[in-house]
Every structure is written in structure tokens, then in C-alpha cells.
Design a protein around this motif. Sequence first.
Motif, PDB file in Angstrom:
ATOM      1  N   UNK A 122       0.876  -1.170   0.000  1.00  0.00           N
ATOM      2  CA  UNK A 122       0.000   0.000   0.000  1.00  0.00           C
ATOM      3  C   UNK A 122       0.911   1.217   0.000  1.00  0.00           C
ATOM      4  N   UNK A 123       1.486   1.512  -1.156  1.00  0.00           N
ATOM      5  CA  UNK A 123       2.414   2.629  -1.286  1.00  0.00           C
ATOM      6  C   UNK A 123       1.626   3.854  -1.697  1.00  0.00           C
ATOM      7  N   UNK A 124       1.433   4.751  -0.758  1.00  0.00           N
ATOM      8  CA  UNK A 124       0.647   5.973  -0.955  1.00  0.00           C
ATOM      9  C   UNK A 124      -0.686   5.641  -1.612  1.00  0.00           C
TER      10      UNK A 124
ATOM     11  N   UNK B  39     -15.175  -3.184  -3.839  1.00  0.00           N
ATOM     12  CA  UNK B  39     -15.540  -1.775  -3.703  1.00  0.00           C
ATOM     13  C   UNK B  39     -14.717  -1.126  -2.603  1.00  0.00           C
ATOM     14  N   UNK B  40     -14.439   0.168  -2.771  1.00  0.00           N
ATOM     15  CA  UNK B  40     -13.813   0.972  -1.736  1.00  0.00           C
ATOM     16  C   UNK B  40     -14.925   1.626  -0.932  1.00  0.00           C
ATOM     17  N   UNK B  41     -14.889   1.451   0.389  1.00  0.00           N
ATOM     18  CA  UNK B  41     -15.904   2.042   1.263  1.00  0.00           C
ATOM     19  C   UNK B  41     -15.210   2.773   2.408  1.00  0.00           C
TER      20      UNK B  41
ATOM     21  N   UNK C 283     -20.326   3.681   0.507  1.00  0.00           N
ATOM     22  CA  UNK C 283     -19.682   3.400  -0.776  1.00  0.00           C
ATOM     23  C   UNK C 283     -18.902   4.623  -1.229  1.00  0.00           C
ATOM     24  N   UNK C 284     -17.643   4.411  -1.656  1.00  0.00           N
ATOM     25  CA  UNK C 284     -16.801   5.496  -2.159  1.00  0.00           C
ATOM     26  C   UNK C 284     -16.596   5.345  -3.664  1.00  0.00           C
ATOM     27  N   UNK C 285     -16.133   4.151  -4.091  1.00  0.00           N
ATOM     28  CA  UNK C 285     -15.852   3.941  -5.513  1.00  0.00           C
ATOM     29  C   UNK C 285     -15.791   2.445  -5.826  1.00  0.00           C
ATOM     30  N   UNK C 286     -16.195   2.078  -7.053  1.00  0.00           N
ATOM     31  CA  UNK C 286     -15.988   0.688  -7.469  1.00  0.00           C
ATOM     32  C   UNK C 286     -14.499   0.482  -7.743  1.00  0.00           C
ATOM     33  N   UNK C 287     -13.983  -0.665  -7.368  1.00  0.00           N
ATOM     34  CA  UNK C 287     -12.569  -0.970  -7.582  1.00  0.00           C
ATOM     35  C   UNK C 287     -12.429  -1.965  -8.731  1.00  0.00           C
ATOM     36  N   UNK C 288     -13.136  -3.088  -8.646  1.00  0.00           N
ATOM     37  CA  UNK C 288     -13.070  -4.141  -9.659  1.00  0.00           C
ATOM     38  C   UNK C 288     -14.445  -4.771  -9.806  1.00  0.00           C
ATOM     39  N   UNK C 289     -14.861  -4.981 -11.040  1.00  0.00           N
ATOM     40  CA  UNK C 289     -15.968  -5.879 -11.343  1.00  0.00           C
ATOM     41  C   UNK C 289     -15.470  -6.728 -12.497  1.00  0.00           C
ATOM     42  N   UNK C 290     -15.236  -7.992 -12.215  1.00  0.00           N
ATOM     43  CA  UNK C 290     -14.667  -8.894 -13.226  1.00  0.00           C
ATOM     44  C   UNK C 290     -15.625 -10.051 -13.454  1.00  0.00           C
ATOM     45  N   UNK C 291     -16.161 -10.116 -14.669  1.00  0.00           N
ATOM     46  CA  UNK C 291     -17.027 -11.228 -15.022  1.00  0.00           C
ATOM     47  C   UNK C 291     -16.167 -12.457 -15.236  1.00  0.00           C
ATOM     48  N   UNK C 292     -16.580 -13.582 -14.657  1.00  0.00           N
ATOM     49  CA  UNK C 292     -15.758 -14.790 -14.703  1.00  0.00           C
ATOM     50  C   UNK C 292     -16.674 -15.984 -14.961  1.00  0.00           C
ATOM     51  N   UNK C 293     -16.777 -16.391 -16.174  1.00  0.00           N
ATOM     52  CA  UNK C 293     -17.582 -17.568 -16.509  1.00  0.00           C
ATOM     53  C   UNK C 293     -16.695 -18.797 -16.452  1.00  0.00           C
ATOM     54  N   UNK C 294     -16.343 -19.199 -15.231  1.00  0.00           N
ATOM     55  CA  UNK C 294     -15.498 -20.370 -15.062  1.00  0.00           C
ATOM     56  C   UNK C 294     -15.919 -21.103 -13.800  1.00  0.00           C
TER      57      UNK C 294
ATOM     58  N   UNK D  32      -5.776   4.613  -5.989  1.00  0.00           N
ATOM     59  CA  UNK D  32      -6.804   5.343  -5.262  1.00  0.00           C
ATOM     60  C   UNK D  32      -7.144   6.638  -5.984  1.00  0.00           C
ATOM     61  N   UNK D  33      -8.407   7.071  -5.917  1.00  0.00           N
ATOM     62  CA  UNK D  33      -8.783   8.339  -6.551  1.00  0.00           C
ATOM     63  C   UNK D  33      -7.981   9.505  -5.966  1.00  0.00           C
ATOM     64  N   UNK D  34      -7.572  10.430  -6.821  1.00  0.00           N
ATOM     65  CA  UNK D  34      -6.778  11.581  -6.383  1.00  0.00           C
ATOM     66  C   UNK D  34      -7.556  12.500  -5.457  1.00  0.00           C
ATOM     67  N   UNK D  35      -8.875  12.545  -5.602  1.00  0.00           N
ATOM     68  CA  UNK D  35      -9.703  13.444  -4.799  1.00  0.00           C
ATOM     69  C   UNK D  35     -10.285  12.783  -3.550  1.00  0.00           C
ATOM     70  N   UNK D  36      -9.676  11.685  -3.104  1.00  0.00           N
ATOM     71  CA  UNK D  36     -10.156  10.975  -1.926  1.00  0.00           C
ATOM     72  C   UNK D  36      -9.921  11.831  -0.683  1.00  0.00           C
ATOM     73  N   UNK D  37     -10.991  12.145   0.081  1.00  0.00           N
ATOM     74  CA  UNK D  37     -10.811  13.015   1.250  1.00  0.00           C
ATOM     75  C   UNK D  37     -10.042  12.309   2.374  1.00  0.00           C
ATOM     76  N   UNK D  38      -9.288  13.087   3.164  1.00  0.00           N
ATOM     77  CA  UNK D  38      -8.562  12.499   4.295  1.00  0.00           C
ATOM     78  C   UNK D  38      -9.545  11.922   5.313  1.00  0.00           C
TER      79      UNK D  38
END
Length: 123
Positions: free
Chosen positions: A18-20, A44-46, A56-67, A83-89
Motif C-alpha cells: 500500500x504505497x501511498x 468496492x472501496x468504502x 460506498x466510495x468507488x468501485x474498484x473491480x468488477x470482473x465477469x468470470x464464466x469459469x 486510489x482516486x486523487x480526490x479521496x478526502x482524508x
Amino acid sequence: MNFLRIGRPKIDLILDSQKSSKIEGIFSLYGGWTEHRIHRLECDLVKVSSGEKPNFVAPVVTRLMAQSIKPKEYIEVPFHYQLPADLPPLQKGEVYQLQTRLVVDKNMKCTDTDELTTMHQLS
């Protein structure tokens, strides 16, 4: 109801760094007692405030996997997120979390939550 989770597949997001504002790791998928069809992997980022429901803050990954994932099979899926640049502290009592869901047969969801610890100082 926990007995219903026995034998289900499991998901675990393992964070390497988790580098910055850059986060890397892997999604580890573990097969249950029987074969399951994987429909999708979601993350999701929450923001969580003490004693409140996650926001809820932002979607991170939605990966469809038909396996399929076989009993006791292990699958790794790479994870990279900026991470989004405008993420509040964060304020006192708040944390950011990554909430991960593996959606399998009959819309069954396997979940994992990881707290982001080395980012954003208190304001």
C-alpha cells in the motif's frame, strides 16, 4: 446460519503493498467441497465510521468470470488499484476498507473485508 457457509468457496484479498495511493496484491480463491460456477468478482472501496454502516466510495473491480472452481482448487487473480486523487482524508474514527465479493452459483456471495492502514493521515 454460519453452518450454511461450510463447504462454500472462499475469497481472500491479500495486499502486498500500500504505497501511498497505489495498492497491489492478489485475490485468492479457494474451492469449497463441491464444484461451483464463478459468475463475477467484485471489490468496492468504502469508508467506515465508528458504529455506522459502510459508505460506498468507488468501485474498484468488477470482473465477469464464466469459469468453475473445483473442490479445494486454488486460483490467484492479480489486483492493482490506484486510489482516486480526490479521496478526502480520514477523520478520527474513520477507516477505508476494500470489500470483496465472489458471486457463485444461485447468486451466493462469499465475502472478504480488508482495511487500508497506511494511507491518508488524519486531518
